[in-house]
Design a protein around this motif. Structure first.
Motif, PDB file in Angstrom:
ATOM      1  N   ILE A 205       5.938   1.901  -0.102  1.00  0.00           N
ATOM      2  CA  ILE A 205       6.043   1.693  -1.617  1.00  0.00           C
ATOM      3  C   ILE A 205       6.943   3.586  -1.399  1.00  0.00           C
ATOM      4  CG2 ILE A 205       5.045   2.177  -3.624  1.00  0.00           C
ATOM      5  CD1 ILE A 205       3.480  -0.182  -3.639  1.00  0.00           C
ATOM      6  N   LEU A 208      10.238   4.037  -0.859  1.00  0.00           N
ATOM      7  CA  LEU A 208      11.477   2.947  -1.315  1.00  0.00           C
ATOM      8  C   LEU A 208      11.673   3.876  -2.734  1.00  0.00           C
ATOM      9  CD1 LEU A 208      10.053  -0.923  -0.941  1.00  0.00           C
ATOM     10  CD2 LEU A 208      12.728  -0.049  -0.830  1.00  0.00           C
ATOM     11  N   ALA A 209      10.285   4.906  -3.013  1.00  0.00           N
ATOM     12  CA  ALA A 209      10.712   6.081  -3.685  1.00  0.00           C
ATOM     13  C   ALA A 209      11.157   7.058  -3.663  1.00  0.00           C
ATOM     14  CB  ALA A 209       8.987   5.835  -4.526  1.00  0.00           C
ATOM     15  N   ILE A 216       7.776   6.350  -8.367  1.00  0.00           N
ATOM     16  CA  ILE A 216       7.064   4.504  -8.283  1.00  0.00           C
ATOM     17  C   ILE A 216       7.286   4.236  -9.796  1.00  0.00           C
ATOM     18  CG2 ILE A 216       5.682   3.227  -7.794  1.00  0.00           C
ATOM     19  CD1 ILE A 216       4.580   5.498  -5.848  1.00  0.00           C
ATOM     20  N   ILE A 220       9.824  -0.630  -7.928  1.00  0.00           N
ATOM     21  CA  ILE A 220      10.122  -0.219  -6.711  1.00  0.00           C
ATOM     22  C   ILE A 220       8.565  -1.247  -6.061  1.00  0.00           C
ATOM     23  CG2 ILE A 220       8.733   1.253  -5.320  1.00  0.00           C
ATOM     24  CD1 ILE A 220      11.614   2.803  -6.835  1.00  0.00           C
TER      25      ILE A 220
END
Ligand SMILES: [Zn+2]
Length: 317
Positions: A205, A208-209, A216, A220
């Protein structure tokens, strides 16, 4: 062929279109709402959109104008307390457009309008009793009972997001403790992910952020879920649990045939829907859930316009 003009008013944009009786879009467009320039500017842009759509139509062809707006709407089509639009309070919206265009005008709160649109043109079509909710920045929803939109005595808002599910819970944006919205709004979902990340540094996570926990988003978290991330699965499990608690209360009150779920956060799909279903089942009367259907909203990105047309062709009483 009769057509309807639909206006879908948001804090940032006015979407507008002309639609047929099946809810199909004939023409459409979008303008900035111009809210920073004040209320008259927003009204001017809305009227400009209607005038443009009326151009070239035959006399009598357009059955009316449907408007979905933020805020509370009273039984005369006046709007109150819309926080994201300037002076959008005590505004006789239906009256203004009736006088200007000499057409029937139906104004409805945007989430009630969404509910009515799904009921007439979307996933709710086969049923007489539905609950529709939108999951996004907040939680909104509407209720149709025996084919009628539940509108209350004077104002048409059904504030589903502010059902108190824990009277000792966190203070909600509305100032009251433990509203369901303070557990499932997009910001709370991101906060839930941040909390769970503390014990799970390997979750994708954060990567991906872009390494920034503040970035976030539900989107995502869904991307991480598709990579098999157990933290993301846990976020949807907990979020769905709270949505399900709220819906279980409604199932016990209204015994709906279907619950329709839309809004950006609903894009999370299967893990969220499964958690909602499990929680509804756990918290409501078993006999009320045996035939209950949990369905994604089906009108898509233009649901606001389709809903506005439904207001014209099938005015809620
Ligand atoms: Zn609240």
């Amino acid at each position: 062929m009769k057509t309807a003009i639909g206006l879908d008013l948001g804090g940032s944009f006015i979407k507008y279109g002309r639609l047929d009786q099946a809810g199909r879009i004939i023409s459409q467009g979008q303008v900035d709402s111009g809210g920073e320039k004040g209320r008259d500017e927003v009204l001017k842009r809305m009227a400009g959109a209607v005038a443009g759509l009326l151009e070239g139509t035959a006399p009598g062809e357009v059955a009316g104008i449907g408007i979905g707006t933020p805020g509370l709407v009273d039984n005369r089509g006046s709007v109150f307390l819309a926080p994201n639009l300037p002076e959008w309070d005590n505004l006789p919206l239906a009256e203004i457009f009736k006088k200007k265009f000499h057409l029937p005008v139906v104004v409805e709160n945007d989430v009630n309008s969404f509910t009515w649109g799904e009921f007439k043109f979307g996933a709710g079509k086969p049923f007489r009793d539905i609950i529709a909710i939108t999951l996004g920045t907040g939680l909104g929803g509407g209720v149709v009972v025996n084919g009628k939109l539940l509108r209350g005595g004077e104002y048409s808002a059904v504030e589903l997001g502010h059902q108190i599910i824990n009277y000792r819970g966190p203070i909600c944006g509305c100032g009251k403790p433990g509203c369901v919205e303070s557990y499932v709004g997009a910001a709370r979902i991101a906060a839930r992910a941040r909390r769970l990340l503390k014990g799970n540094p390997d979750s994708p996570i954060l990567k991906l952020a872009g390494g920034d926990p503040k970035k976030i988003t539900p989107k995502i978290i869904s991307a991480a879920y598709r990579q098999g991330d157990p933290v993301a699965a846990r976020v949807w499990q907990e979020t769905g649990f709270y949505v399900g608690v709220m819906l279980a209360n409604l199932v016990n009150i209204f015994n709906p045939e279907a619950i329709i779920i839309g809004g950006g956060v609903a894009q999370a799909g299967e893990p969220l829907f499964a958690a909602i279903a499990a929680s509804i089942e756990k918290h409501s009367f078993p006999i009320l859930t045996t035939r209950l259907k949990l369905l994604p909203a089906s009108l898509g990105a233009e649901s606001g316009l389709k809903a506005a047309a439904a207001l014209v062709f099938y005015p809620p009483e």
